[in-house]
Design an enzyme around this catalytic site. Structure first.
Site, PDB file in Angstrom:
ATOM      1  N   CYS A   2      -5.281 -10.835  41.840  1.00  0.00           N
ATOM      2  CA  CYS A   2      -4.210 -10.920  42.842  1.00  0.00           C
ATOM      3  C   CYS A   2      -4.567 -10.098  44.073  1.00  0.00           C
ATOM      4  O   CYS A   2      -5.308  -9.139  44.007  1.00  0.00           O
ATOM      5  CB  CYS A   2      -2.897 -10.380  42.267  1.00  0.00           C
ATOM      6  SG  CYS A   2      -2.335 -11.274  40.847  1.00  0.00           S
ATOM      7  N   ARG A  28     -10.734 -13.025  46.596  1.00  0.00           N
ATOM      8  CA  ARG A  28     -10.466 -12.362  45.303  1.00  0.00           C
ATOM      9  C   ARG A  28     -10.169 -13.381  44.205  1.00  0.00           C
ATOM     10  O   ARG A  28     -10.128 -13.049  43.042  1.00  0.00           O
ATOM     11  CB  ARG A  28      -9.308 -11.375  45.442  1.00  0.00           C
ATOM     12  CG  ARG A  28      -9.584 -10.222  46.388  1.00  0.00           C
ATOM     13  CD  ARG A  28      -8.325  -9.440  46.730  1.00  0.00           C
ATOM     14  NE  ARG A  28      -7.756  -8.752  45.584  1.00  0.00           N
ATOM     15  CZ  ARG A  28      -8.122  -7.507  45.232  1.00  0.00           C
ATOM     16  NH1 ARG A  28      -9.034  -6.877  45.945  1.00  0.00           N
ATOM     17  NH2 ARG A  28      -7.594  -6.923  44.192  1.00  0.00           N
ATOM     18  N   TRP A  76      -3.353 -14.456  41.063  1.00  0.00           N
ATOM     19  CA  TRP A  76      -4.303 -14.920  40.047  1.00  0.00           C
ATOM     20  C   TRP A  76      -3.553 -14.771  38.738  1.00  0.00           C
ATOM     21  O   TRP A  76      -3.287 -13.660  38.293  1.00  0.00           O
ATOM     22  CB  TRP A  76      -5.558 -14.052  40.082  1.00  0.00           C
ATOM     23  CG  TRP A  76      -6.663 -14.523  39.187  1.00  0.00           C
ATOM     24  CD1 TRP A  76      -7.555 -15.520  39.422  1.00  0.00           C
ATOM     25  CD2 TRP A  76      -6.986 -14.004  37.881  1.00  0.00           C
ATOM     26  NE1 TRP A  76      -8.427 -15.646  38.357  1.00  0.00           N
ATOM     27  CE2 TRP A  76      -8.086 -14.741  37.400  1.00  0.00           C
ATOM     28  CE3 TRP A  76      -6.456 -13.001  37.083  1.00  0.00           C
ATOM     29  CZ2 TRP A  76      -8.681 -14.494  36.164  1.00  0.00           C
ATOM     30  CZ3 TRP A  76      -7.046 -12.753  35.858  1.00  0.00           C
ATOM     31  CH2 TRP A  76      -8.130 -13.501  35.405  1.00  0.00           C
ATOM     32  N   ASN A 100      -0.051  -6.405  42.049  1.00  0.00           N
ATOM     33  CA  ASN A 100      -1.358  -6.711  41.444  1.00  0.00           C
ATOM     34  C   ASN A 100      -1.496  -5.766  40.261  1.00  0.00           C
ATOM     35  O   ASN A 100      -1.365  -4.554  40.407  1.00  0.00           O
ATOM     36  CB  ASN A 100      -2.493  -6.479  42.455  1.00  0.00           C
ATOM     37  CG  ASN A 100      -3.857  -6.713  41.822  1.00  0.00           C
ATOM     38  OD1 ASN A 100      -3.975  -7.413  40.817  1.00  0.00           O
ATOM     39  ND2 ASN A 100      -4.889  -6.105  42.397  1.00  0.00           N
ATOM     40  N   GLY A 101      -1.724  -6.318  39.074  1.00  0.00           N
ATOM     41  CA  GLY A 101      -1.866  -5.489  37.876  1.00  0.00           C
ATOM     42  C   GLY A 101      -1.056  -6.092  36.744  1.00  0.00           C
ATOM     43  O   GLY A 101      -0.622  -7.234  36.809  1.00  0.00           O
ATOM     44  N   GLU A 461     -28.142 -14.359  33.914  1.00  0.00           N
ATOM     45  CA  GLU A 461     -27.503 -14.464  35.239  1.00  0.00           C
ATOM     46  C   GLU A 461     -27.511 -15.913  35.715  1.00  0.00           C
ATOM     47  O   GLU A 461     -26.513 -16.421  36.232  1.00  0.00           O
ATOM     48  CB  GLU A 461     -28.230 -13.559  36.230  1.00  0.00           C
ATOM     49  CG  GLU A 461     -27.921 -13.774  37.698  1.00  0.00           C
ATOM     50  CD  GLU A 461     -26.457 -13.531  38.100  1.00  0.00           C
ATOM     51  OE1 GLU A 461     -25.659 -13.133  37.226  1.00  0.00           O
ATOM     52  OE2 GLU A 461     -26.126 -13.801  39.271  1.00  0.00           O
ATOM     53  N   LYS A 465     -24.095 -18.134  36.500  1.00  0.00           N
ATOM     54  CA  LYS A 465     -23.843 -18.788  37.786  1.00  0.00           C
ATOM     55  C   LYS A 465     -23.558 -20.278  37.597  1.00  0.00           C
ATOM     56  O   LYS A 465     -22.716 -20.859  38.269  1.00  0.00           O
ATOM     57  CB  LYS A 465     -25.055 -18.586  38.696  1.00  0.00           C
ATOM     58  CG  LYS A 465     -25.139 -17.174  39.262  1.00  0.00           C
ATOM     59  CD  LYS A 465     -24.018 -16.932  40.241  1.00  0.00           C
ATOM     60  CE  LYS A 465     -23.861 -15.492  40.648  1.00  0.00           C
ATOM     61  NZ  LYS A 465     -23.490 -14.583  39.563  1.00  0.00           N
ATOM     62  N   GLU A 468     -20.018 -20.404  36.187  1.00  0.00           N
ATOM     63  CA  GLU A 468     -19.009 -19.985  37.173  1.00  0.00           C
ATOM     64  C   GLU A 468     -18.763 -21.052  38.225  1.00  0.00           C
ATOM     65  O   GLU A 468     -17.669 -21.209  38.722  1.00  0.00           O
ATOM     66  CB  GLU A 468     -19.499 -18.742  37.919  1.00  0.00           C
ATOM     67  CG  GLU A 468     -19.423 -17.459  37.153  1.00  0.00           C
ATOM     68  CD  GLU A 468     -19.645 -16.286  38.095  1.00  0.00           C
ATOM     69  OE1 GLU A 468     -20.782 -16.106  38.547  1.00  0.00           O
ATOM     70  OE2 GLU A 468     -18.678 -15.574  38.373  1.00  0.00           O
ATOM     71  N   HIS A 484     -34.655 -19.798  16.719  1.00  0.00           N
ATOM     72  CA  HIS A 484     -33.850 -19.147  15.669  1.00  0.00           C
ATOM     73  C   HIS A 484     -32.424 -19.686  15.650  1.00  0.00           C
ATOM     74  O   HIS A 484     -31.489 -18.986  15.287  1.00  0.00           O
ATOM     75  CB  HIS A 484     -33.851 -17.631  15.880  1.00  0.00           C
ATOM     76  CG  HIS A 484     -35.198 -17.016  15.720  1.00  0.00           C
ATOM     77  ND1 HIS A 484     -35.830 -16.874  14.493  1.00  0.00           N
ATOM     78  CD2 HIS A 484     -36.081 -16.575  16.643  1.00  0.00           C
ATOM     79  CE1 HIS A 484     -37.011 -16.340  14.663  1.00  0.00           C
ATOM     80  NE2 HIS A 484     -37.200 -16.133  15.958  1.00  0.00           N
ATOM     81  N   LYS A 587     -12.629 -12.197  42.100  1.00  0.00           N
ATOM     82  CA  LYS A 587     -13.771 -11.424  42.606  1.00  0.00           C
ATOM     83  C   LYS A 587     -13.759 -10.012  42.029  1.00  0.00           C
ATOM     84  O   LYS A 587     -14.790  -9.418  41.804  1.00  0.00           O
ATOM     85  CB  LYS A 587     -13.709 -11.347  44.130  1.00  0.00           C
ATOM     86  CG  LYS A 587     -14.874 -10.606  44.771  1.00  0.00           C
ATOM     87  CD  LYS A 587     -16.172 -11.332  44.545  1.00  0.00           C
ATOM     88  CE  LYS A 587     -17.350 -10.622  45.160  1.00  0.00           C
ATOM     89  NZ  LYS A 587     -18.627 -11.288  44.771  1.00  0.00           N
TER      90      LYS A 587
HETATM   91  C1  AGP Z   1     -20.267 -12.474  38.967  1.00  0.00           C
HETATM   92  O1  AGP Z   1     -20.688 -13.655  39.646  1.00  0.00           O
HETATM   93  C2  AGP Z   1     -18.862 -12.607  38.491  1.00  0.00           C
HETATM   94  N1  AGP Z   1     -17.981 -12.803  39.595  1.00  0.00           N
HETATM   95  C3  AGP Z   1     -18.436 -11.495  37.552  1.00  0.00           C
HETATM   96  O2  AGP Z   1     -19.195 -11.631  36.376  1.00  0.00           O
HETATM   97  C4  AGP Z   1     -18.633 -10.058  38.076  1.00  0.00           C
HETATM   98  O3  AGP Z   1     -19.996  -9.748  38.130  1.00  0.00           O
HETATM   99  C5  AGP Z   1     -17.947  -9.111  37.093  1.00  0.00           C
HETATM  100  O4  AGP Z   1     -16.566  -9.414  37.088  1.00  0.00           O
HETATM  101  C6  AGP Z   1     -18.154  -7.626  37.454  1.00  0.00           C
HETATM  102  O5  AGP Z   1     -17.598  -7.393  38.711  1.00  0.00           O
HETATM  103  P1  AGP Z   1     -18.008  -6.022  39.456  1.00  0.00           P
HETATM  104  O6  AGP Z   1     -19.465  -6.067  39.708  1.00  0.00           O
HETATM  105  O7  AGP Z   1     -17.183  -6.024  40.718  1.00  0.00           O
HETATM  106  O8  AGP Z   1     -17.631  -4.881  38.531  1.00  0.00           O
END
Ligand code: AGP
Length: 592
Positions: A2, A28, A76, A100-101, A461, A465, A468, A484, A587
């Site tokens: 949020c 965000r 969010w 937010n929270g 990674e 991606k 995501e 395995h 984000k």
């Molecule tokens: C990365 O592409 C993602 N958005 C997510 O995994 C992110 O890396 C993770 O939430 C950690 O965020 P931070 O680096 O702000 O702590």
């Protein structure tokens, strides 16, 4: 996550800046948005819309609103589905709040309010906040007292902003566990409370981040005045810092998306990270290092583990923050704990760091947002100088994170930054090749990334991606692990991207790829030019290659990073996803 924003102004034309600020918060991640404001008649009005802020903007523009105080929110969803009823702000008897929270004890509070006759319209925890403040006002308290009385009843995390019809010149904010920044506009006409400096970019030159438990009370008189009170109700001063989020950061500058812009910034990010790297802590003084993080930041730590253990010969333990903090961890006194976070606000990483600090052990924050919560609370801070990252999927910051951790264990002048820059540039000029690869993998039923050594964290990674951005099921595996179990998934509907530059793992990764190929799996090899004649005997079936530039194997991860980011970008484009704001993602994950 949020986003909140708000304005108290000496003028009655706040709406453009309020919507502008909300648009800055889009990065965000959100699924609905809303505003509440007091009209010139001091009556409370609210507009909410599911989906993009554009939907809300259209409604507001038609209203041609005059107001000098308003609050806004990008939601969010945590409690309650994505509906207009659940969108913030939540209102009750002339009180409006955005939050937010998570209020963890909201159900208990809600039940009590229901017995007092309050009727709830939403499924959210936040609605409890507006009703509790209204309940205290009904009991005879003024707005600020009712606000504080309500805060004292909450268990959980919050960044809350509230307005009230009875006291139209007062804007209240409170911070506990979720970030909050305040700032006065350069012309002293507008006072802002928002989630972060990005929301205030180009609105205020300086920002002040509130500390845990702080309450801010802003009042409009002849001028705008504000005071900050700590948890004990004492008036405190918090440092104002330059708002480093520039217009360049929040503009796409001609790129079709922030994500593409930020992938192209990976060259300058590497250079800036090298030039500005500053670390006040000597890792060689420690018997062990633990790197704690989430998501992409965790993969950066996993990659750094290979470098630090190979080069510095210091044992490195890398942990997922949300697991680490609840496992009753063993905390060796002579260890160094590094918390890696782009946002510096990830609640799991922040709470993991607090656990380590309680044991009086050295903590280092490797963060991209200066003055973020993790940065403020760590013993040492290493700033990744990637600039503001708007795309929800982290790209350029990963380059800065891994280079920063390499520079923690080698002498700066031993790193050939020119080669790193040159090779990332070469990869960026291969865009058409990544578009071709994306065409091949876009309909995969499942997708594997495999690699050995540092190519394994890069496989994780790369898979993240793809997940995501393209919403394709993708897994990263150590290449040696495929046989395995995971190989059972392999058939002609599965693509495997093997990260196999010409390093000491090349031959073994190639043979792992052939095991997959032998079972009709489709292979894409991300390798290097100097391996071109070594793959020629590889069956010419449904194989495709991307040849990255040669270099010292130590530097391969940098060009491979750009490659896997471009693979994900072009695949997402073909799938029609919103590459800057992928569905369901935030984000900065400030809730557990
Ligand atoms: C990365 O592409 C993602 N958005 C997510 O995994 C992110 O890396 C993770 O939430 C950690 O965020 P931070 O680096 O702000 O702590």
């Amino acid at each position: 996550m949020c986003g909140i924003s708000s304005i108290l102004s000496l003028n009655d034309d706040i709406m453009n800046d309020l919507i502008f600020s909300l648009e800055r918060l889009e990065y965000r991640g959100y699924d609905s948005a809303g505003i509440a404001y007091l009209g010139t008649n001091s009556k409370l009005y609210r507009e909410r819309a599911v989906g993009k802020i554009e939907n809300l903007k259209e409604v507001v523009e038609k209203l041609n609103v005059k107001s000098n105080i308003g609050i806004g929110h990008t939601r969010w969803a945590t409690h309650g589905k994505v509906t207009e009823l659940n969108a913030h702000p939540h209102v009750c008897d002339g009180v409006a709040v955005v939050h937010n929270g998570i209020i963890e004890n909201y159900q208990e509070l809600k039940d009590k309010l229901i017995t007092e006759g309050y009727v709830f319209e939403s499924e959210t925890d936040t609605e409890v906040i507006s009703k509790l403040i209204a309940f205290h006002i009904k009991g005879g308290e003024n707005f600020q007292s009712a606000f504080s009385s309500s805060l004292s009843k909450f268990v959980g995390t919050y960044a809350i902003v509230a307005i009230c019809e009875n006291e139209p010149n007062i804007l209240l904010g409170a911070k506990m566990g979720s970030p909050m920044a305040i700032g006065l506009s350069n012309d002293q006409q507008n006072f802002h409370i928002a989630s972060d400096a990005v929301a205030l970019s180009s609105l205020t030159d300086k920002v002040t981040y509130l500390e845990e438990g702080d309450i801010v009370v802003a009042e409009k008189g002849k001028n705008l005045n504000y005071e900050i009170f700590n948890l004990n109700g004492e008036k405190v001063a918090r440092d104002a810092i330059p708002n480093v989020v520039s217009l360049n950061d929040i503009n796409q500058n001609g790129y079709e998306s922030f994500m593409l812009k930020e992938i192209f910034e990976e060259v300058i990010v590497a250079k800036n990270t090298y030039d500005r790297f500053n670390c006040d802590i000597d890792i060689f003084k420690f018997r062990g290092i633990s790197i704690i993080a989430c998501g992409t930041s965790y993969y950066a730590g996993l990659l750094a583990k290979y470098w630090i253990e190979d080069i510095a010969r210091i044992p490195v333990n890398v942990e997922i923050a949300s697991e680490f903090r609840y496992k009753n961890p063993i905390l060796p006194k002579d260890s160094l704990y590094v918390f890696v976070s782009q946002s510096g606000e990830t609640i799991d990483t922040l709470c993991a760091m607090r656990l380590v600090k309680e044991a009086h052990i050295n903590t280092v924050a490797l963060v991209n947002v200066n003055n973020s919560s993790i940065a403020r609370e760590a013993d040492y801070v290493i700033q990744t100088v990637a600039g503001t990252e708007i795309g929800v999927a982290s790209t350029k910051v990963f380059i800065s994170q891994i280079l920063s951790m390499l520079l923690m264990c080698v002498k700066k002048d031993s790193v050939d930054i020119t080669t790193i820059e040159k090779n990332i540039n070469i990869v960026l000029n291969k865009q058409h090749e990544f578009a071709r690869i994306a065409e091949k993998i876009k309909n995969s039923r499942s997708l594997f990334y495999i690699g050995r050594g540092t190519n394994y964290p890069l496989s994780l990674e790369g898979a993240l991606k793809i997940k995501e951005l393209s919403y394709i099921s993708a897994e990263g595996h150590p290449a040696g692990e495929i046989k395995h179990g995971p190989i059972a998934i392999v058939d002609e509907s599965v693509h495997t991207i093997a990260i196999a530059p010409l390093d000491k793992h090349f031959k073994k990764t190639l043979s792992n790829s052939q095991e997959i190929f032998a079972r009709n799996g489709k292979i894409l090899l991300i390798t290097t030019e100097n391996a071109r004649n070594l793959v020629s005997d590889f069956d010419k079936g449904d194989i495709d290659y991307i040849f990255l530039p040669n270099s010292d194997p130590l530097y391969y991860p940098f060009s491979i990073t750009t490659a896997i980011h471009l693979v994900a970008y072009y695949t997402a484009k073909l799938k029609g996803g919103d590459v800057d704001k992928p569905r369901n993602l935030a984000k900065s994950v400030t809730v557990e």
